[in-house]
Design a protein around this motif. Structure first.
Motif, PDB file in Angstrom:
ATOM      1  N   ARG A   2     -14.516  43.249 -14.320  1.00 10.87           N
ATOM      2  CA  ARG A   2     -13.159  43.573 -13.895  1.00 10.87           C
ATOM      3  C   ARG A   2     -12.200  43.427 -15.063  1.00 10.87           C
ATOM      4  O   ARG A   2     -12.417  42.674 -16.008  1.00 10.87           O
ATOM      5  CB  ARG A   2     -12.754  42.741 -12.683  1.00 10.87           C
ATOM      6  CG  ARG A   2     -12.221  41.328 -12.849  1.00 10.87           C
ATOM      7  CD  ARG A   2     -13.004  40.396 -13.685  1.00 10.87           C
ATOM      8  NE  ARG A   2     -12.625  39.009 -13.551  1.00 10.87           N
ATOM      9  CZ  ARG A   2     -11.767  38.357 -14.353  1.00 10.87           C
ATOM     10  NH1 ARG A   2     -11.194  38.969 -15.372  1.00 10.87           N
ATOM     11  NH2 ARG A   2     -11.484  37.093 -14.156  1.00 10.87           N
ATOM     12  N   ALA A  25      -8.173  42.575 -15.393  1.00 12.19           N
ATOM     13  CA  ALA A  25      -7.196  41.987 -14.472  1.00 12.19           C
ATOM     14  C   ALA A  25      -5.824  41.800 -15.115  1.00 12.19           C
ATOM     15  O   ALA A  25      -5.392  40.685 -15.361  1.00 12.19           O
ATOM     16  CB  ALA A  25      -7.739  40.645 -13.971  1.00 12.19           C
ATOM     17  N   PRO A  26      -5.136  42.891 -15.395  1.00 11.95           N
ATOM     18  CA  PRO A  26      -3.822  42.743 -16.038  1.00 11.95           C
ATOM     19  C   PRO A  26      -2.749  42.271 -15.055  1.00 11.95           C
ATOM     20  O   PRO A  26      -2.831  42.547 -13.863  1.00 11.95           O
ATOM     21  CB  PRO A  26      -3.513  44.168 -16.510  1.00 11.95           C
ATOM     22  CG  PRO A  26      -4.219  45.044 -15.525  1.00 11.95           C
ATOM     23  CD  PRO A  26      -5.468  44.304 -15.130  1.00 11.95           C
ATOM     24  N   SER A  27      -1.767  41.564 -15.589  1.00 11.00           N
ATOM     25  CA  SER A  27      -0.586  41.228 -14.792  1.00 11.00           C
ATOM     26  C   SER A  27       0.437  42.332 -15.066  1.00 11.00           C
ATOM     27  O   SER A  27       0.715  42.624 -16.220  1.00 11.00           O
ATOM     28  CB  SER A  27      -0.011  39.890 -15.253  1.00 11.00           C
ATOM     29  OG  SER A  27      -1.025  38.912 -15.240  1.00 11.00           O
ATOM     30  N   ARG A  54      -8.162  45.096 -11.292  1.00 15.74           N
ATOM     31  CA  ARG A  54      -7.520  44.125 -10.418  1.00 15.74           C
ATOM     32  C   ARG A  54      -6.111  43.863 -10.927  1.00 15.74           C
ATOM     33  O   ARG A  54      -5.938  43.449 -12.070  1.00 15.74           O
ATOM     34  CB  ARG A  54      -8.325  42.830 -10.424  1.00 15.74           C
ATOM     35  CG  ARG A  54      -7.826  41.825  -9.404  1.00 15.74           C
ATOM     36  CD  ARG A  54      -8.595  40.531  -9.518  1.00 15.74           C
ATOM     37  NE  ARG A  54      -7.997  39.650 -10.505  1.00 15.74           N
ATOM     38  CZ  ARG A  54      -8.640  38.620 -11.081  1.00 15.74           C
ATOM     39  NH1 ARG A  54      -9.905  38.396 -10.810  1.00 15.74           N
ATOM     40  NH2 ARG A  54      -8.020  37.854 -11.940  1.00 15.74           N
ATOM     41  N   ASP A  77      -3.107  41.666 -11.122  1.00 12.82           N
ATOM     42  CA  ASP A  77      -2.755  40.250 -10.896  1.00 12.82           C
ATOM     43  C   ASP A  77      -1.249  40.131 -10.693  1.00 12.82           C
ATOM     44  O   ASP A  77      -0.504  39.801 -11.615  1.00 12.82           O
ATOM     45  CB  ASP A  77      -3.205  39.397 -12.097  1.00 12.82           C
ATOM     46  CG  ASP A  77      -4.701  39.099 -12.058  1.00 12.82           C
ATOM     47  OD1 ASP A  77      -5.397  39.631 -11.166  1.00 12.82           O
ATOM     48  OD2 ASP A  77      -5.173  38.323 -12.916  1.00 12.82           O
ATOM     49  N   TYR A 111      -2.165  31.637 -11.538  1.00  7.06           N
ATOM     50  CA  TYR A 111      -3.314  32.497 -11.814  1.00  7.06           C
ATOM     51  C   TYR A 111      -4.683  31.899 -11.441  1.00  7.06           C
ATOM     52  O   TYR A 111      -5.570  32.589 -10.945  1.00  7.06           O
ATOM     53  CB  TYR A 111      -3.257  32.868 -13.310  1.00  7.06           C
ATOM     54  CG  TYR A 111      -4.590  33.142 -13.919  1.00  7.06           C
ATOM     55  CD1 TYR A 111      -5.220  34.371 -13.691  1.00  7.06           C
ATOM     56  CD2 TYR A 111      -5.245  32.190 -14.678  1.00  7.06           C
ATOM     57  CE1 TYR A 111      -6.466  34.620 -14.226  1.00  7.06           C
ATOM     58  CE2 TYR A 111      -6.483  32.431 -15.213  1.00  7.06           C
ATOM     59  CZ  TYR A 111      -7.098  33.642 -14.978  1.00  7.06           C
ATOM     60  OH  TYR A 111      -8.323  33.889 -15.494  1.00  7.06           O
ATOM     61  N   SER A 155      -7.721  34.094  -8.993  1.00  8.59           N
ATOM     62  CA  SER A 155      -8.667  34.834  -9.833  1.00  8.59           C
ATOM     63  C   SER A 155     -10.108  34.454  -9.472  1.00  8.59           C
ATOM     64  O   SER A 155     -10.993  35.305  -9.392  1.00  8.59           O
ATOM     65  CB  SER A 155      -8.381  34.526 -11.307  1.00  8.59           C
ATOM     66  OG  SER A 155      -9.332  35.159 -12.117  1.00  8.59           O
ATOM     67  N   ARG A 160     -13.329  38.150 -21.469  1.00  5.36           N
ATOM     68  CA  ARG A 160     -11.889  38.105 -21.747  1.00  5.36           C
ATOM     69  C   ARG A 160     -11.654  37.408 -23.073  1.00  5.36           C
ATOM     70  O   ARG A 160     -12.601  37.000 -23.755  1.00  5.36           O
ATOM     71  CB  ARG A 160     -11.168  37.422 -20.588  1.00  5.36           C
ATOM     72  CG  ARG A 160     -11.711  36.051 -20.255  1.00  5.36           C
ATOM     73  CD  ARG A 160     -11.167  35.564 -18.907  1.00  5.36           C
ATOM     74  NE  ARG A 160     -11.693  34.260 -18.551  1.00  5.36           N
ATOM     75  CZ  ARG A 160     -11.504  33.670 -17.385  1.00  5.36           C
ATOM     76  NH1 ARG A 160     -10.811  34.270 -16.446  1.00  5.36           N
ATOM     77  NH2 ARG A 160     -12.008  32.476 -17.132  1.00  5.36           N
ATOM     78  N   HIS A 167      -8.665  32.166 -22.970  1.00  2.77           N
ATOM     79  CA  HIS A 167      -9.010  31.769 -21.606  1.00  2.77           C
ATOM     80  C   HIS A 167     -10.140  30.747 -21.533  1.00  2.77           C
ATOM     81  O   HIS A 167     -10.575  30.392 -20.434  1.00  2.77           O
ATOM     82  CB  HIS A 167      -9.407  33.006 -20.784  1.00  2.77           C
ATOM     83  CG  HIS A 167      -8.231  33.805 -20.308  1.00  2.77           C
ATOM     84  ND1 HIS A 167      -7.387  33.369 -19.318  1.00  2.77           N
ATOM     85  CD2 HIS A 167      -7.747  35.003 -20.707  1.00  2.77           C
ATOM     86  CE1 HIS A 167      -6.438  34.267 -19.108  1.00  2.77           C
ATOM     87  NE2 HIS A 167      -6.621  35.261 -19.948  1.00  2.77           N
TER      88      HIS A 167
HETATM   89  N1  GLU Z   1      -4.160  38.252 -15.361  1.00  2.00           N
HETATM   90  C1  GLU Z   1      -4.899  37.448 -16.298  1.00  2.00           C
HETATM   91  C2  GLU Z   1      -4.441  37.810 -17.702  1.00  2.00           C
HETATM   92  O1  GLU Z   1      -3.925  38.894 -17.882  1.00  2.00           O
HETATM   93  C3  GLU Z   1      -6.369  37.749 -16.129  1.00  2.00           C
HETATM   94  C4  GLU Z   1      -7.270  36.875 -16.929  1.00  2.00           C
HETATM   95  C5  GLU Z   1      -8.718  37.070 -16.522  1.00  2.00           C
HETATM   96  O2  GLU Z   1      -9.342  37.995 -17.026  1.00  2.00           O
HETATM   97  O3  GLU Z   1      -9.206  36.335 -15.693  1.00  2.00           O
HETATM   98  O4  GLU Z   1      -4.527  37.011 -18.599  1.00  2.00           O
END
Ligand code: GLU
Length: 454
Positions: A6, A8-10, A40, A42, A185, A189, A203, A207
């Motif tokens: 996935r 998962a951008p905000s 996804r 976020d 977050y 997630s 990622r 993280h």
């Molecule tokens: N929304 C988070 C970000 O942009 C997702 C991080 C992830 O991949 O879990 O950093």
């Protein structure tokens, strides 16, 4: 078990090169394995998330050719988070806290001044029911932390970084929910990764410590009965963390944080060039102008990723772009070419372009009018002879130059340059063998005749 990844951008801004790279790599992992790639959104932060950014994220991914098999939004899953929250709270893994931001900051400073790591001291965990009731009677709404298990060692085999180990006691219990009920977050997630059967999380290395915390959340959720509905997925996905992208000078650059698809498009950079660069940057594989996506996808390999920051150089991107443009088929660019320019025109002109947008300038050599230089009397006589010798067949340029070489004894530059100048007005440019048929017989003769008379 089929691979599910996935991105998962905000939606709090546009995608930048770093996000694009993460999206691309997750897409490639899924496509190479014949698995699925999830987009996804976020968007639990309602104040900062904007619909226009959601649209822009979709548009950018589409432009890059990164198609997704499923789209999910966290804002549509709040009920589900509530269920998980209740379950973890019942299991004693979530506890209410009442400290204000200022109090926490003071605690942090005190710890640092004593040379201690600023780890949350779990003061709220020690509150009695009466003390909690008193806080709430004062009108203080709690925020919520996840209780890390200090006895449970945190380990994973990172797809890029190798064996990783964390001591939970060295981490703060993360705040997972704000006093106003909104979600941070960390937990949503994890719930999403379980519910959506995500098998691999790839990622940025920023993280890594989130992963340490999330591994315990995964385990706690699993113990509370949360399991991927597919049944086959494992309790904790595989993790891999990429070294960050830095600018040419090796520093995290502000510029990279704002460089996105719009800027690339405006500069005439092809999506395939971005993909070719980002697919291999920071890996042991050479960055090459590979326009065929499947070649990049098939060779994509996490084990080839290095630990050093990947350097993003805009000049490399320009060079790669030129080399990619030289390979692009007519169909890929037809809607961006000047009117009348056909496949043969594209093939003649393509090797001269750094950007597709320059095709129009070169196409003017075919459509005219051309701006010829002044020729010497000698050259004028030569060009008059050329006009007479022009013979239209399969290969008019080859025929013309061979005949003139014979009849005039000219060769090399003195043979080719006046012809090119008379026919195109330029000293350099596309291959004349390809260009002359596009100019056409009558127009070519007219240009040679005009040059001879000037
Ligand atoms: N929304 C988070 C970000 O942009 C997702 C991080 C992830 O991949 O879990 O950093």
């Amino acid at each position: 078990m089929s691979t599910v990844t996935r991105f998962a951008p905000s939606p709090t801004g546009r995608l930048h090169v770093g996000n694009i790279r993460t999206a691309l790599h997750n897409w490639m992992l899924a496509r190479k394995a014949g698995g699925r790639f999830i987009l996804r959104i976020d968007d639990t932060d309602a104040a900062r998330s904007r619909e226009e950014y959601v649209d822009a994220i979709r548009a950018d991914l589409t432009w890059l050719g990164l198609d997704w098999d499923r789209e999910e939004r966290q804002s549509a899953r709040l009920d589900r988070y509530e269920v998980a929250f209740d379950a973890l709270r019942a299991a004693g893994r979530i506890y209410p806290c009442y400290e204000s931001a200022q109090e926490l900051e003071v605690k942090r400073k005190i710890a640092l001044s004593r040379g201690l790591p600023p780890i949350y001291d779990r003061a709220a965990l020690k509150l009695s029911d009466a003390e909690r009731a008193a806080k709430e009677a004062e009108g203080i709404q709690p925020h919520w932390r996840f209780l890390l298990d200090h006895a449970e060692p945190i380990r994973w085999e990172d797809g890029i970084r190798g064996a990783q180990k964390f001591d939970a006691a060295q981490l703060s219990d993360p705040v997972i929910r704000r006093a106003d009920g909104s979600w941070l977050y960390m937990m949503p997630s994890t719930i999403d990764d379980i519910d959506m059967g995500v098998t691999q999380v790839l990622r940025g290395e920023d993280h890594v410590s989130n992963t340490a915390v999330q591994i315990q959340i995964f385990t706690a959720l699993h113990a509370a009965g949360f399991a991927a509905t597919s049944g086959a997925a494992k309790a904790v996905p595989d993790f891999a963390h990429e070294a960050l992208l830095v600018g040419r000078e090796g520093k995290l650059s502000k510029r990279l944080g704002s460089l996105g698809c719009d800027a690339f498009r405006e500069r005439g950079i092809e999506p395939e060039s971005i993909v070719a660069l980002l697919a291999r940057l920071g890996t042991a594989q050479p960055v090459e102008p590979i326009a065929e996506r499947a070649v990049l996808t098939d060779s994509f390999d996490l084990s080839s990723f290095g630990r050093a920051p990947a350097k993003f150089d805009e000049e490399d991107l320009e060079r790669l772009n030129a080399a990619i443009v030289h390979q692009l088929p007519f169909a890929a660019v037809a809607d961006r070419l000047p009117e009348g320019m056909d496949e043969a025109g594209w093939h003649a002109i393509r090797p001269n372009l750094a950007h597709v947008g320059e095709a129009a300038d070169w196409w003017r050599l075919v459509t005219g009018p051309v701006d010829q230089p002044d020729f010497t009397p000698d050259d004028r006589a030569f060009l008059a002879e050329a006009a007479a010798a022009l013979d239209w067949n399969e290969d008019p340029w080859g025929t013309l130059t061979a005949a003139l070489k014979q009849s005039t004894g000219r060769k090399g530059r003195s043979l080719f340059l006046p012809l090119r100048q008379a026919l195109t007005g330029m000293d350099h440019g596309p291959d004349m063998g390809e260009l002359l048929p596009l100019i056409g017989e009558d127009e070519a003769r007219a240009r040679l005749t005009r040059a001879a008379q000037a």
